[in-house]
Scaffold this motif. Sequence first.
Motif, PDB file in Angstrom:
ATOM      1  N   THR A  44       0.865  -1.172   0.000  1.00 28.74           N
ATOM      2  CA  THR A  44       0.000   0.000   0.000  1.00 28.74           C
ATOM      3  C   THR A  44       0.904   1.224   0.000  1.00 28.74           C
ATOM      4  OG1 THR A  44      -1.641  -1.219   1.276  1.00 28.74           O
ATOM      5  CG2 THR A  44      -1.886   1.178   1.199  1.00 28.74           C
ATOM      6  N   LEU A  45       0.931   1.918  -1.114  1.00 30.51           N
ATOM      7  CA  LEU A  45       1.855   3.042  -1.286  1.00 30.51           C
ATOM      8  C   LEU A  45       1.607   4.169  -0.300  1.00 30.51           C
ATOM      9  CD1 LEU A  45       1.839   3.055  -5.159  1.00 30.51           C
ATOM     10  CD2 LEU A  45       3.755   2.424  -3.690  1.00 30.51           C
ATOM     11  N   THR A  46       0.368   4.357   0.115  1.00 31.24           N
ATOM     12  CA  THR A  46       0.069   5.446   1.034  1.00 31.24           C
ATOM     13  C   THR A  46       0.617   5.194   2.440  1.00 31.24           C
ATOM     14  OG1 THR A  46      -2.111   4.491   1.470  1.00 31.24           O
ATOM     15  CG2 THR A  46      -1.980   6.232  -0.204  1.00 31.24           C
ATOM     16  N   GLU A  47       1.045   3.983   2.731  1.00 33.67           N
ATOM     17  CA  GLU A  47       1.639   3.682   4.036  1.00 33.67           C
ATOM     18  C   GLU A  47       3.006   4.351   4.201  1.00 33.67           C
ATOM     19  OE1 GLU A  47       0.548   1.747   6.794  1.00 33.67           O
ATOM     20  OE2 GLU A  47      -1.357   2.096   5.758  1.00 33.67           O
ATOM     21  N   CYS A  48       3.695   4.595   3.112  1.00 34.76           N
ATOM     22  CA  CYS A  48       5.025   5.215   3.165  1.00 34.76           C
ATOM     23  C   CYS A  48       4.890   6.685   3.553  1.00 34.76           C
ATOM     24  CB  CYS A  48       5.715   5.106   1.806  1.00 34.76           C
ATOM     25  SG  CYS A  48       7.281   6.005   1.708  1.00 34.76           S
ATOM     26  N   TYR A  49       5.622   7.094   4.590  1.00 32.69           N
ATOM     27  CA  TYR A  49       5.583   8.499   4.986  1.00 32.69           C
ATOM     28  C   TYR A  49       6.901   9.207   4.703  1.00 32.69           C
ATOM     29  CZ  TYR A  49       7.521   6.892   9.517  1.00 32.69           C
ATOM     30  OH  TYR A  49       8.281   6.321  10.504  1.00 32.69           O
ATOM     31  N   GLN A  50       7.697   8.648   3.811  1.00 37.17           N
ATOM     32  CA  GLN A  50       8.886   9.307   3.278  1.00 37.17           C
ATOM     33  C   GLN A  50       9.943   9.614   4.332  1.00 37.17           C
ATOM     34  OE1 GLN A  50       9.481  10.229  -0.236  1.00 37.17           O
ATOM     35  NE2 GLN A  50       8.055   8.523  -0.232  1.00 37.17           N
ATOM     36  N   CYS A  51      10.251   8.656   5.194  1.00 38.78           N
ATOM     37  CA  CYS A  51      11.271   8.866   6.222  1.00 38.78           C
ATOM     38  C   CYS A  51      12.676   8.821   5.623  1.00 38.78           C
ATOM     39  CB  CYS A  51      11.136   7.833   7.340  1.00 38.78           C
ATOM     40  SG  CYS A  51      11.519   6.135   6.851  1.00 38.78           S
ATOM     41  N   GLY A  52      12.835   8.119   4.490  1.00 41.59           N
ATOM     42  CA  GLY A  52      14.122   8.055   3.824  1.00 41.59           C
ATOM     43  C   GLY A  52      15.038   6.929   4.276  1.00 41.59           C
ATOM     44  N   LYS A  53      14.582   6.085   5.200  1.00 43.73           N
ATOM     45  CA  LYS A  53      15.440   4.996   5.674  1.00 43.73           C
ATOM     46  C   LYS A  53      15.758   4.005   4.558  1.00 43.73           C
ATOM     47  CE  LYS A  53      14.360   5.255  10.541  1.00 43.73           C
ATOM     48  NZ  LYS A  53      14.038   4.517  11.745  1.00 43.73           N
TER      49      LYS A  53
END
Length: 95
Positions: free
Chosen positions: A23-32
Amino acid sequence: MFLNLSPHGQAAIRALESYTGQTLTECYQCGKCTAGCPAEMDPPPSVIIRRLQLGLFNEALQADSIWSCMSCMTCSERCPKNVSPAAIIEGLKHL
């Protein structure tokens, strides 16, 4: 929520999510995922996912860096939300 989705882009992103189980919306762009990537992808995994979140399916699909991915799964192991950028990139390769 996705932005700038044409009907084709929306269907393609839903198909990608269905194919990969992500689910792409789960990613909150933390960058890890990007910080741990040994392939030095340009654009990196987080940017590819962000493009998909913005509805820029063709831009994500045409990124040369998806072919640089070594499928080492480091990005997926580091994700605090259990999103698998590696699975998403593999899905783009199959498309």
